[in-house]
Design an enzyme around this catalytic site. Structure first.
Site, short mmCIF file in Angstrom:
data_model
loop_
_atom_site.label_atom_id
_atom_site.label_comp_id
_atom_site.label_asym_id
_atom_site.label_seq_id
_atom_site.Cartn_x
_atom_site.Cartn_y
_atom_site.Cartn_z
N GLY A 112 3.00 -10.25 2.36
CA GLY A 112 2.99 -11.17 0.98
C GLY A 112 4.27 -10.56 0.27
N GLY A 161 -1.36 -20.25 6.72
CA GLY A 161 -0.12 -19.74 6.52
C GLY A 161 -0.07 -17.98 6.82
CG ASP A 195 3.36 -6.78 12.43
OD1 ASP A 195 4.58 -6.96 11.71
OD2 ASP A 195 2.48 -6.27 11.87
CE LYS A 219 3.35 -3.97 9.70
NZ LYS A 219 2.55 -5.35 9.23
CB ILE A 247 -0.90 -0.19 1.39
CG1 ILE A 247 -1.81 -1.27 1.35
CG2 ILE A 247 -1.87 1.36 1.11
CD1 ILE A 247 -2.47 -1.37 2.88
#
Lengths: 429, 429
Positions: free
Chosen positions: B305, B188, B202, B206, B137
């Protein structure tokens, strides 16, 4: 902080220009501290120099727009006057004089973008136009820079706030089109003559700009297939709702092949409620981008309004000023030729509704017409309307040409009283 | 097209690095044509040089990461190895050697960003990190460039795909937390040890990066107030649904005053269903930005990803290469000191639920505790649970400190068996 200011000449001082002056006055010091760029508005071309403009020294005003370009104290030019001429000539002159230009002019960018980029590239200066599509939403810079390595396959957006407001009111309050339009007009979202918005001309200009940038090929507004929302009915919207869709005016640009061949169109469409664009309500805009590596992106925000648009102009202005100071060349896109894919070749699912006489055998006749044109029906709903019945169809994926031929043949049938709206249906993933 | 290639040295070649090599192989020619930048991967530092890596010549591989920095044929360094050291030292060395650096390392940027920016600024070279937040993004470039003139007030995002997937399954399929986590692991989306995701570490990293860029002040991960989703129950989510909310793990950064004083936090929250972030489903991410002029923006897409992240790295790489070729200096943010606003001072609406003995007078006692702490109740719902009752409250806007004191006092009551989850409630506009 570089002490010497970057001097800005403004062409036009209406809604966006006035907001820009306000914004520079309010945020200029903070911008200088954050970015090292100190902006100073030194010249403002307006039609009426006598009109009082709070916050703008009368000594800055001139009625002679060309003098803003030639003024040696002007480093960067901002064009917010709109229209094709004299904006086009003034921008070309500024670029040739080595002055970067920031513009919010969608009409101009959608008709003469290729020439303007060539002029910018030839002069080695910036031509920035973030504000020309999607108001304050960062769209052009992400497409040009963040996604510079991306193979973009499709750009699909809600790029006109007026029509999105009208369709939102029809959907959420059950309003008729004329009621929702009147409401939009009373709120100042729609103009007295709403044609440019409701018939899709505004969206088509933005679609042309998005297609040009996404695919690096010159697409102009007249290349864009265009239908507006003025024929969308409350019944269409109610049916869409029952079937899990919302009706939105979409601007769609697709890469058909790497030639590039590009399909560009603006029309109302049925969008699955689960699609990210479906929840874009009121006068908000959003653009959905599909890329080979990045997958799906959406950029959402206020697509119009003085302040949001001025915010985008200011972002560009800081960029242009930074490049001017640092000696870095901007990256003007050089647009190749695009082949425009004919609308006839579109493959889509379709919604259509027809009113027929309510008697035995009619449905079989109608279904036969679909079959004869190779259009396969996915679902059908029949509702009584006194002596008549309304038949509502959604097709499987079909070719636009075949669906149009089906409609033409249906219109010839005695039993068919009226052929209603045809809406393309965006398929769920 | 500038004929001489920009030569890229890669630190790390896992998920993102491998995807980047694939992407450069697939899109390199198109990128050169579109942007004039011809990228060539000339050196790749990996832990295991013996492992076969399709598409990467074995001659490019080295186990000596430092040699990639010192190699005179390397023009630009891409760091996709992750972790703090040796990534930090290698990046500093590269910047000092005048080599621009592109990194996807959120952990590093959230702990040492201020020092790294200072090193980049001192050397006059780019340090770009779009891929460190929100995968593919465009977030960092819009915040830094498009919104350079904007006074940003709040940034609020769904920045962890694993937890958003889990919460989506709990909402849409009625799954329990442990079921949804197991499903995420089998797909996954979640790791065998899911702590970094589900406990908000996490997202906190950010949030620190977003706060730093939005407000131009150094915020590190340990400044961020943090709660995860592992205590969120199916009952919390069902109640939220009945009241018109969804539960999302939000990262929120707010400017409290221009000092700057910054409030930064990560926690599950109840978000009105009409909020644009509410329709961000599955593993998608989105960041909602509120600015004084631009209003509300949202940027949405794949937050993780290999390919989406590599797309962001490639966009940065093209930018760095362009700046290197054109001699334009990048714009490294110089971060000032931020005062961190204490969580105790937060003002919000709150959801809380408690289990009490089902006997007369208990509600009055409980309500008295709220009142004694100045916390005003907006709505209450009571449901029977055998001999017990569950009381579910939403408060009017209250101060975190007072709500925590209320909870502590409730825990002391004999009639209270269990104090359940406390969720902050985002108010509708």
């Amino acid at each position: 902080v570089n002490a010497s200011p970057v001097r800005v000449g403004l062409l036009g001082c209406g809604n966006v220009g006035g907001a820009l002056c306000e914004l520079i006055a309010a945020e200029g010091a903070a911008v200088a501290q954050r970015t090292g760029v100190h902006l100073q508005v030194v010249r403002v071309a307006v039609r009426d120099v006598g009109k009082p403009r709070p916050g703008i020294g009368p000594g800055l005003l001139t009625a002679d727009a060309a003098s803003v370009i030639t003024d040696p104290t002007v480093d960067v030019v901002v064009e917010v006057m709109g229209g094709i001429e004299p904006a086009r000539s003034l921008i070309i002159d500024a670029l040739k004089a080595g002055k970067p230009v920031v513009t919010a002019n969608k009409e101009l960018m959608a008709s003469a973008g290729t020439d303007l980029f060539a002029a910018a590239s030839g002069a080695g200066v910036d031509l920035l136009f973030e504000a020309s599509v999607g108001g304050g939403i960062p769209l052009i810079r992400p497409l040009r820079e963040s996604l510079a390595g991306e193979s973009i396959q499709r750009v699909m957006g809600i790029v006109n706030g007026t029509t999105n407001y009208i369709l939102t009111r029809m959907t959420e309050a059950g309003a008729r089109y004329d009621e929702a339009l009147a409401e939009a007009q009373s709120l100042g979202y729609a103009e007295a003559d709403p044609t440019a918005d409701v018939e899709g001309f505004d969206a088509a200009a933005k679609a042309a700009i998005l297609a040009s940038i996404a695919f690096g090929a010159g697409v102009v507004a007249t290349d864009v297939y265009r239908e507006g929302i003025s024929t969308v009915t409350a019944a269409d919207i109610a049916f869409a709702d029952r079937m899990g869709y919302v009706v939105k005016l979409l601007a769609v640009a697709e890469l058909i092949d790497a030639g590039p061949t590009v399909a560009v169109r603006v029309h109302p469409a049925m969008l699955p409620k689960t699609h990210p664009l479906a929840s874009v309500r009121d006068s908000f805009n959003a653009v959905f981008i599909e890329g080979a590596a990045v997958g799906e992106l959406m950029l959402y925000g206020r697509g119009a309004g003085g302040m949001p648009t001025a915010s985008a102009v200011l972002g560009d202005l800081i960029d242009a000023a930074h490049n001017l100071r640092s000696g870095g060349a901007g990256r003007a896109p050089l647009l190749g030729h695009a082949r425009i894919w004919p609308m006839d070749e579109l493959r889509s699912q379709y919604y259509l509704n027809i009113e027929v006489a309510d008697r035995p055998g009619v449905l079989a006749t109608v279904a036969g017409v679909f079959g004869a044109h190779g259009v396969s029906i996915r679902s059908m709903e029949q509702e009584g309307l006194g002596d008549e019945a309304r038949l509502v169809f959604i097709t499987h994926t079909a070719r636009e040409r075949d669906v149009q031929a089906t409609l033409a043949a249906l219109r010839e049938l005695d039993a068919v009283d009226r052929v209603g709206n045809l809406l393309r249906v965006v398929e769920a993933d």
